[in-house]
Design a protein around this motif. Structure first.
Motif: not given
Length: 186
Positions: A111-122
């Motif tokens: 779905g090409t979803w993108s979220n900077k907060q999510f990426d930082r937590l991962v």
């Protein structure tokens, strides 16, 4: 604690109208037709939506003949709207349910979803050396996915097993397979 959700068809209809209606006037849920079970659940989801909106054609299933054609359209980003997805973990860690599906640019982020907060937590979870702290960070990342509705989870798969009074220690592993070496007879 999160508030309980209540079914309010009138409220749903109002929110859709306030949002400009369903794009194109109809929601199409795409699925591959070569697996017999997808049509049934897509029809059930659409019936629920149609009943809530009082419109028999607000939602329809959009079958694609084969899984190969279905995946080809997904990978080329040619889906006209929501589509079915499923995921089986490769290893029993929450990371495998999150990073491949939702991390920006990840291989299975269809779905090409993108979220900077999510990426930082991962990223923080992957760098963590303590397993418990890593899992806690992945759980926070999961909350970001939930709160931003990156996907609409409908259900999860349960594993099934049977046993008799002659057996003990019957259990399923995280892949829904019996742990044969732990089963005791007698």
């Amino acid at each position: 604690m999160r508030p309980r959700l209540r079914l309010r068809p009138g409220g749903a209809k109002k929110l859709i109208q306030e949002g400009g209606g369903i794009p194109g006037g109809q929601l199409k849920i795409t699925y591959n037709a070569d697996s017999g079970s997808h049509k049934q659940w897509v029809d059930a989801v659409c019936n629920s939506i149609n009943n809530a909106l009082g419109d028999d054609r607000a939602c329809v299933g959009n079958p694609i003949g084969t899984f190969a054609d279905f995946r080809s359209q997904i990978s080329r980003h040619k889906m006209p709207g929501p589509f079915r997805a499923g995921w089986q973990m490769d290893y029993p860690l929450i990371q495998n349910f999150l990073q491949p599906l939702y991390y920006t640019g990840a291989s299975s982020n269809d779905g090409t979803w993108s979220n900077k907060q999510f990426d930082r937590l991962v990223d923080r979870a992957n760098a963590e050396t303590d397993t418990a702290r890593s899992v806690a960070l992945f759980q926070q990342a999961e909350g970001v996915v939930r709160d931003n509705m990156a996907a609409i989870p409908l259900w999860y798969q349960n594993g099934s097993a049977g046993y008799t009074a002659r057996l003990s220690r019957v259990a399923l592993n995280p892949f829904s397979v019996p742990v044969y070496n732990e089963i005791k007879v007698g």
